[in-house]
Design an enzyme around this catalytic site. Structure first.
Site, PDB file in Angstrom:
ATOM      1  N   SER A  97     102.449 -41.286  46.109  1.00  0.00           N
ATOM      2  CA  SER A  97     101.856 -42.626  46.000  1.00  0.00           C
ATOM      3  C   SER A  97     102.662 -43.723  46.678  1.00  0.00           C
ATOM      4  CB  SER A  97     101.648 -42.989  44.527  1.00  0.00           C
ATOM      5  OG  SER A  97     100.571 -42.259  43.991  1.00  0.00           O
TER       6      SER A  97
ATOM      7  N   LYS B 142     100.547 -45.816  48.877  1.00  0.00           N
ATOM      8  CA  LYS B 142      99.822 -47.031  48.467  1.00  0.00           C
ATOM      9  C   LYS B 142     100.500 -48.310  48.935  1.00  0.00           C
ATOM     10  CE  LYS B 142      97.664 -44.997  44.335  1.00  0.00           C
ATOM     11  NZ  LYS B 142      98.323 -43.680  44.245  1.00  0.00           N
TER      12      LYS B 142
ATOM     13  N   SER C 214      99.710 -47.685  40.189  1.00  0.00           N
ATOM     14  CA  SER C 214      99.415 -46.548  41.066  1.00  0.00           C
ATOM     15  C   SER C 214      98.049 -45.945  40.771  1.00  0.00           C
ATOM     16  CB  SER C 214     100.510 -45.479  40.940  1.00  0.00           C
ATOM     17  OG  SER C 214     100.633 -44.740  42.121  1.00  0.00           O
TER      18      SER C 214
END
Length: 381
Positions: free
Chosen positions: A156, A159, A213
């Site tokens: 993640s 992101k 997240s």
């Protein structure tokens, strides 16, 4: 007088060897001895119940007969004897049950870094992350490096690029976006509190993607980008090339795919660029946020507990985890008066990435200007 004939001499046999079988046979014969009286008793019951309706009599007779003709006797943990009454004869069937063994749990799936042997690298701080990089953002001085050119899945941390592009696109943050079935994770089948049909403003989805997240939020941001998801992914890769992230590749906006890969060197460049965006800085370091979904209010929290710690002054952060990537963390933080960029990839243990960051902070505070370089490896992704 004639002598009595001598009895034949039988071979000596250990009783222990046949003891289980003898025990089963004895139990089985005892059970068989009860079959005949039970059969007679059951016969009397059937005769007494003959006045009942025909259908009921047949069912009772059939059940009683089955019980009278078959008995199962246990002669031990793994031995079973079945006694049947057939045509006036008693048949005893002895069988040994197979032992069912419980299968051992499947081995834990290794990360790419573990499979590549990156955890064998030794560093003075005994970090649990197989990849680490700490540098001064202003002077570019490298304070610590460990396998910083290794190409690994970044989970993640992806992101951070997603959020930066959405912010730079200057799209309307109050535009409503609805979570669809396309946003449901079919890669890792992860859970989400944003059900299909949930509608939130783009700004709130960006907040949830960077702070907690949220995978569906990140995917919806990429899906609704002008030109669609494919265009967004191509823009992600173009931005990486523009920043000089030569060993970075993106295939989707969430990080659920292990094909999203980068290096600690490249991610340090991304952190430096993202830290210049005030919106990304603010949302990524938000400790908590509430959103209204229908009649409910959902509470979301940061995935990085250091954000709440009074010992830290964090300007930007992002965490990540999938099994292929291990525990990951990138931050920009002020430590001992220095603006530092920290990258930790492929850390083992639930809280190990946080512990690694704490070790680095204490080391920098105690040894302000002593850079540490360790063995560096490079693998292809």
């Amino acid at each position: 007088m004639a002598e009595a004939p001598a009895l034949p001499v039988l071979p000596r046999v250990s009783s222990q060897r046949y003891l289980p079988a003898l025990r089963v046979l004895a139990v089985a014969l005892c059970a068989a001895s009860f079959l005949t009286p039970m059969a007679h008793a059951n016969g009397k019951k059937q005769h007494a119940s003959s006045k009942k309706p025909a259908a009921t009599s047949k069912v009772v007779a059939k059940t009683t007969k089955a019980r009278a003709e078959e008995r199962t006797v246990r002669g031990g943990r793994n031995v079973v004897a079945t006694v049947r009454k057939t045509g006036g004869k008693t048949v005893v069937a002895v069988q040994r049950r197979s032992i069912v063994r419980v299968a051992e749990p499947a081995p834990v799936r290794q990360s790419f870094g573990q499979m590549a042997g990156l955890h064998n690298a030794i560093d003075p701080l005994d970090l649990k992350s197989s990849v680490a990089l700490v540098l001064d953002q202003d002077t570019r001085e490298v304070l610590l490096s460990k396998n910083d050119h290794a190409v690994l899945p970044i989970a993640s941390i992806t992101k951070l690029m997603t959020g930066l592009l959405i912010s730079e696109a200057k799209l309307p943050m109050d535009e409503p976006i609805t979570i669809t079935q396309d946003d449901v994770d079919t890669e890792k089948f992860s859970r989400s509190r944003l059900a299909v049909g949930t509608t939130l403003p783009r700004g709130e989805l960006l907040h949830l993607a960077l702070m907690s997240s949220e995978n569906r939020a990140a995917h919806a941001l990429g899906r609704t980008y002008p030109g669609g998801l494919a265009t967004f992914v191509s823009v992600m890769n173009a931005k990486a090339r523009m920043l000089g992230m030569r060993d970075t590749r993106y295939v989707e906006p969430t990080g659920l795919s292990s094909q999203n890969q980068s290096t600690a060197q490249d991610l340090a460049v991304l952190v430096a660029a993202a830290s210049q965006d005030s919106l990304v800085r603010s949302l990524s370091t938000s400790p908590e946020y509430q959103v209204e979904v229908g009649r409910r209010v959902l509470q979301f929290n940061t995935t990085n507990r250091l954000v709440r710690s009074p010992d830290w002054d964090i300007g930007l952060q992002k965490t990540g985890y999938i099994s292929e990537a291990g525990q990951c963390l990138v931050m920009q933080a002020r430590v001992a008066g220095r603006k530092l960029i920290m990258v930790f990839l492929d850390s083992t243990g639930k809280f190990s990435r946080i512990a690694d960051a704490e070790r680095v902070r204490r080391w920098v505070e105690g040894n302000r200007f002593a850079p540490v370089h360790t063995a560096s490896s490079q693998i292809s992704g």
